[in-house]
Motif scaffolding. Sequence first.
Motif, PDB file in Angstrom:
ATOM      1  N   LYS A  14       0.839  -1.208   0.000  1.00  0.00           N
ATOM      2  CA  LYS A  14       0.000   0.000   0.000  1.00  0.00           C
ATOM      3  C   LYS A  14       0.870   1.253   0.000  1.00  0.00           C
ATOM      4  O   LYS A  14       0.572   2.229  -0.691  1.00  0.00           O
ATOM      5  CB  LYS A  14      -0.934  -0.005   1.212  1.00  0.00           C
ATOM      6  N   MET A  15       1.939   1.221   0.780  1.00  0.00           N
ATOM      7  CA  MET A  15       2.844   2.374   0.839  1.00  0.00           C
ATOM      8  C   MET A  15       3.509   2.603  -0.516  1.00  0.00           C
ATOM      9  O   MET A  15       3.638   3.735  -0.969  1.00  0.00           O
ATOM     10  CB  MET A  15       3.897   2.174   1.924  1.00  0.00           C
ATOM     11  N   VAL A  16       3.937   1.522  -1.154  1.00  0.00           N
ATOM     12  CA  VAL A  16       4.574   1.637  -2.464  1.00  0.00           C
ATOM     13  C   VAL A  16       3.584   2.210  -3.475  1.00  0.00           C
ATOM     14  O   VAL A  16       3.924   3.102  -4.269  1.00  0.00           O
ATOM     15  CB  VAL A  16       5.120   0.270  -2.941  1.00  0.00           C
ATOM     16  N   GLU A  21       1.814   6.875  -6.715  1.00  0.00           N
ATOM     17  CA  GLU A  21       0.798   7.867  -7.067  1.00  0.00           C
ATOM     18  C   GLU A  21       1.307   9.282  -6.805  1.00  0.00           C
ATOM     19  O   GLU A  21       1.096  10.189  -7.611  1.00  0.00           O
ATOM     20  CB  GLU A  21      -0.486   7.610  -6.283  1.00  0.00           C
ATOM     21  N   GLU A  22       1.987   9.462  -5.682  1.00  0.00           N
ATOM     22  CA  GLU A  22       2.555  10.777  -5.363  1.00  0.00           C
ATOM     23  C   GLU A  22       3.612  11.169  -6.390  1.00  0.00           C
ATOM     24  O   GLU A  22       3.673  12.326  -6.818  1.00  0.00           O
ATOM     25  CB  GLU A  22       3.164  10.772  -3.964  1.00  0.00           C
ATOM     26  N   LYS A  24       3.815  10.152  -9.498  1.00  0.00           N
ATOM     27  CA  LYS A  24       3.121  10.465 -10.748  1.00  0.00           C
ATOM     28  C   LYS A  24       2.562  11.885 -10.699  1.00  0.00           C
ATOM     29  O   LYS A  24       2.676  12.649 -11.662  1.00  0.00           O
ATOM     30  CB  LYS A  24       1.996   9.457 -10.975  1.00  0.00           C
ATOM     31  N   SER A  25       1.983  12.251  -9.568  1.00  0.00           N
ATOM     32  CA  SER A  25       1.444  13.598  -9.395  1.00  0.00           C
ATOM     33  C   SER A  25       2.552  14.649  -9.472  1.00  0.00           C
ATOM     34  O   SER A  25       2.391  15.691 -10.110  1.00  0.00           O
ATOM     35  CB  SER A  25       0.716  13.681  -8.043  1.00  0.00           C
ATOM     36  N   CYS A  26       3.670  14.351  -8.850  1.00  0.00           N
ATOM     37  CA  CYS A  26       4.811  15.282  -8.887  1.00  0.00           C
ATOM     38  C   CYS A  26       5.337  15.445 -10.309  1.00  0.00           C
ATOM     39  O   CYS A  26       5.708  16.550 -10.721  1.00  0.00           O
ATOM     40  CB  CYS A  26       5.921  14.799  -7.967  1.00  0.00           C
ATOM     41  N   HIS A  27       5.371  14.354 -11.071  1.00  0.00           N
ATOM     42  CA  HIS A  27       5.818  14.428 -12.468  1.00  0.00           C
ATOM     43  C   HIS A  27       4.878  15.310 -13.290  1.00  0.00           C
ATOM     44  O   HIS A  27       5.332  16.115 -14.106  1.00  0.00           O
ATOM     45  CB  HIS A  27       5.909  13.035 -13.093  1.00  0.00           C
ATOM     46  N   LYS A  28       3.581  15.164 -13.062  1.00  0.00           N
ATOM     47  CA  LYS A  28       2.613  16.001 -13.784  1.00  0.00           C
ATOM     48  C   LYS A  28       2.818  17.465 -13.434  1.00  0.00           C
ATOM     49  O   LYS A  28       2.793  18.338 -14.310  1.00  0.00           O
ATOM     50  CB  LYS A  28       1.183  15.581 -13.442  1.00  0.00           C
TER      51      LYS A  28
END
Length: 66
Positions: A14-16, A21-22, A24-28
Amino acid sequence: MQTNDVFNLFVSKKMVTKLKEELKSCHKELDASKEALKKLMSEKNLLDQKVQRLERMKSEEVIFLN
C-alpha cells in the motif's frame, strides 16, 4: 508466513502504491511547470526584442533631432 508478515507485506505494498501515485502527481506538476517556464521565457524574449527595438528607435530619433 505468519499473519504479522502478511500484514506487513500488505502495508508495504500500500505504501509503495501511494508513493507511486505521489510520484506520478509530482511528475505532472513538474511537466506543467516546465511548460509554464517555456511560455514565460518566450514572452520574456519577445519583450526583450520590443525593448531593443524601442531603444533603437529612440536612439535614431535623438540622432535625427540633432
